[in-house]
Every structure is written in structure tokens, then in C-alpha cells.
Design a protein around this motif. Structure first.
Motif, PDB file in Angstrom:
ATOM      1  N   GLU A  68       0.828  -1.208   0.000  1.00  0.00           N
ATOM      2  CA  GLU A  68       0.000   0.000   0.000  1.00  0.00           C
ATOM      3  C   GLU A  68       0.862   1.257   0.000  1.00  0.00           C
ATOM      4  O   GLU A  68       0.557   2.229  -0.707  1.00  0.00           O
ATOM      5  CB  GLU A  68      -0.931  -0.013   1.213  1.00  0.00           C
ATOM      6  N   ASP A  69       1.952   1.236   0.765  1.00  0.00           N
ATOM      7  CA  ASP A  69       2.845   2.397   0.786  1.00  0.00           C
ATOM      8  C   ASP A  69       3.456   2.622  -0.595  1.00  0.00           C
ATOM      9  O   ASP A  69       3.540   3.771  -1.064  1.00  0.00           O
ATOM     10  CB  ASP A  69       3.958   2.191   1.811  1.00  0.00           C
ATOM     11  N   ALA A  70       3.882   1.540  -1.251  1.00  0.00           N
ATOM     12  CA  ALA A  70       4.494   1.679  -2.564  1.00  0.00           C
ATOM     13  C   ALA A  70       3.496   2.212  -3.584  1.00  0.00           C
ATOM     14  O   ALA A  70       3.845   3.036  -4.443  1.00  0.00           O
ATOM     15  CB  ALA A  70       5.070   0.347  -3.020  1.00  0.00           C
ATOM     16  N   GLN A  71       2.253   1.761  -3.506  1.00  0.00           N
ATOM     17  CA  GLN A  71       1.238   2.268  -4.438  1.00  0.00           C
ATOM     18  C   GLN A  71       0.994   3.754  -4.240  1.00  0.00           C
ATOM     19  O   GLN A  71       0.852   4.506  -5.211  1.00  0.00           O
ATOM     20  CB  GLN A  71      -0.052   1.480  -4.249  1.00  0.00           C
ATOM     21  N   ARG A  72       0.947   4.172  -2.988  1.00  0.00           N
ATOM     22  CA  ARG A  72       0.760   5.595  -2.719  1.00  0.00           C
ATOM     23  C   ARG A  72       1.946   6.400  -3.230  1.00  0.00           C
ATOM     24  O   ARG A  72       1.773   7.474  -3.848  1.00  0.00           O
ATOM     25  CB  ARG A  72       0.596   5.812  -1.208  1.00  0.00           C
ATOM     26  N   GLN A  73       3.156   5.897  -3.004  1.00  0.00           N
ATOM     27  CA  GLN A  73       4.355   6.604  -3.462  1.00  0.00           C
ATOM     28  C   GLN A  73       4.432   6.640  -4.984  1.00  0.00           C
ATOM     29  O   GLN A  73       4.868   7.639  -5.571  1.00  0.00           O
ATOM     30  CB  GLN A  73       5.593   5.931  -2.863  1.00  0.00           C
ATOM     31  N   LEU A  74       3.983   5.569  -5.636  1.00  0.00           N
ATOM     32  CA  LEU A  74       3.935   5.563  -7.099  1.00  0.00           C
ATOM     33  C   LEU A  74       3.030   6.684  -7.608  1.00  0.00           C
ATOM     34  O   LEU A  74       3.378   7.395  -8.561  1.00  0.00           O
ATOM     35  CB  LEU A  74       3.408   4.221  -7.600  1.00  0.00           C
ATOM     36  N   ALA A  75       1.879   6.823  -6.995  1.00  0.00           N
ATOM     37  CA  ALA A  75       0.938   7.866  -7.401  1.00  0.00           C
ATOM     38  C   ALA A  75       1.546   9.256  -7.220  1.00  0.00           C
ATOM     39  O   ALA A  75       1.286  10.170  -8.009  1.00  0.00           O
ATOM     40  CB  ALA A  75      -0.347   7.741  -6.610  1.00  0.00           C
ATOM     41  N   GLU A  76       2.358   9.418  -6.194  1.00  0.00           N
ATOM     42  CA  GLU A  76       2.998  10.707  -5.954  1.00  0.00           C
ATOM     43  C   GLU A  76       4.100  10.982  -6.975  1.00  0.00           C
ATOM     44  O   GLU A  76       4.243  12.107  -7.460  1.00  0.00           O
ATOM     45  CB  GLU A  76       3.592  10.747  -4.539  1.00  0.00           C
TER      46      GLU A  76
END
Length: 250
Positions: free
Chosen positions: A171-179
Motif C-alpha cells: 500500500e505504501d508503494a502504491q501511494r508513493q507511485l501515485a505521488e
């Protein structure tokens, strides 16, 4: 006899570190790059007619480490697990008498970042396997009837490599990808998936099954991931520190 060549351009690619570069072109289709032309070769007329060709050959220099390291008569190809040796001329190793490489990539036309002659002319390409900053010596059209040999034999590399891992994202990686890729222009998620699925680790890593955590660099980002059997999980995507990374300009 000695010959001197000058690069006609530089490749600007997502691969800002050697770890993670696919071992052949077109294995990672999400790897979009461009060849920034240098003067006096940054002229549209030099590319007239290329629009009819879907792919081009790039002749380039293995410029990082290989120029100083010299050549090796025998090398250990990753395709053989980094264990067995073959002659350098039976391989695509960068450690050659003349460290020159060749890659066939898709071409998507010219772009110019400014107005007027000499203002940022570049050839857009996809499926590249080149380190960011690679000097390009020449560009030639890929001609299917001459360059594609249907009954050719590929020796120890007769079949394409299969994807090694199923890649997931925390979940953290997905959020960081979006950023980091809010508009999707970098195709960052697809790029990470394709790079890791191919297993960028050296062939000899099978000898160290206890090593499960890895970091690779794409663009100016560090990608943290770990493996569990046939699964790879991306856990973190964050900018590299200024001392250890550089932007590609893409």
C-alpha cells in the motif's frame, strides 16, 4: 590501424544504474527513452524517410567501466547462470576488444523541445536496454526482410527468457507511485513490474537464497523490493539522495 568516432547523440533512459537494465532490448516494453542528438547531427533532414520504419538499430558505446576494464577472452553470460564460460565473441558481454553494442528498438519519431535548429532534437524510442547517458555512435533503420532471419539458431539463448517473478506492490508503494508519477507519463508501475519480473539480479544470486531484499534505481527513484519464492513485492518508491542519484531529464 586506429579509428576515432564521435557520438552523434546521448541516450536518456530510465536506467540510471546498471542494476536493473534488461539483458536484451525490447524485454521491457515500458522502458521509454530518447536519443538526444548532438550538433551537427541534430537536423530533421538527416532523418527524412525514417518515419516509414517501426524500429531502428542503435550502435553505442559501453561507456561505464568497460572502456578502462579492457576485454576478456571468456565471459560468463547471465543466461548461463553466471557460472559457465563462453568466448567473448559468442556473447554480448560489454567487455569486448572494442566495447561497442547494438540494440534494435522501436522508434516513435522526432521531437524538439525548443524552436529552431539545434534546439533539443531527439528521437523517441521504446524497449531500450541502455544506461542513461550512453553515447550513440549511429542509428540505422531495421529492415525486416534483411534483419529478421526466420530459421536462425540462437545457441544457448535460443528462446526468450521467461518472467521469473509475479510482482506486487505494498500500500505504501502504491501511494508513493501515485505521488512520483501522478500523470502516468513515466509508466512507472509498468516499468517496475517488467524490470523486476525479468529478475535483474546477477545469475549467481541463486547461490545466496538468504538474500531476499534488493534495491534498484529507475529515473531518480530508488525501488525497494523483496522476494519470496516466485513472488516479488515492491515495498518503497522514493527519490534517491542527491549524493547517490541523478535525474535523467526525461
Amino acid at each position: 590501424m586506429r579509428f576515432e568516432f564521435q557520438p552523434i547523440g546521448l541516450c536518456r533512459s530510465p536506467y540510471t544504474d546498471k542494476f536493473g537494465i534488461p539483458r536484451q532490448p525490447r524485454l521491457v516494453t515500458a522502458a521509454e527513452a530518447r536519443i538526444e542528438l548532438l550538433a551537427p547531427y541534430d537536423r530533421e533532414e538527416a532523418f527524412a524517410g525514417l518515419e516509414g520504419f517501426s524500429h531502428v538499430w542503435l550502435l553505442f558505446v559501453f561507456h561505464q567501466d568497460c572502456l578502462e576494464a579492457g576485454w576478456r577472452a571468456q565471459v560468463r553470460p547471465p543466461r548461463l547462470g553466471g557460472r559457465d564460460k563462453v568466448g567473448v565473441f559468442a556473447s554480448r558481454s560489454p567487455y569486448r576488444p572494442n566495447p561497442i553494442g547494438i540494440s534494435a528498438v522501436a522508434q516513435h519519431g522526432l521531437e524538439r523541445q525548443g524552436k529552431g535548429q539545434g534546439k533539443g532534437l531527439a528521437l523517441r524510442i521504446a524497449g531500450a536496454d541502455l544506461l542513461d547517458g550512453t553515447p550513440i555512435l549511429d542509428i540505422k533503420p531495421y529492415v525486416p526482410y534483411a534483419d529478421a532471419i526466420a530459421d536462425a539458431e540462437g545457441g544457448f539463448a535460443n528462446t526468450p527468457p521467461q518472467a521469473r517473478f509475479q510482482v506486487g506492490f505494498s500500500e505504501d508503494a502504491q501511494r508513493q507511485l501515485a505521488e512520483q508519477d501522478a500523470d502516468g507519463r513515466l509508466r512507472l508501475r509498468a516499468l517496475i513490474e517488467e524490470v523486476i519480473a525479468q529478475d535483474p539480479r546477477p545469475g549467481y544470486m541463486d547461490r545466496y537464497p538468504e538474500r531476499r531484499v534488493f534495491v534498484l534505481q529507475l529515473y531518480a527513484l530508488e525501488i525497494h523490493w523483496w522476494i519470496d519464492g516466485e513472488r516479488a513485492l515492491v515495498t518503497r518508491v522514493h527519490p534517491v539522495q542527491p549524493a547517490t542519484g541523478s535525474k535523467t531529464g526525461l
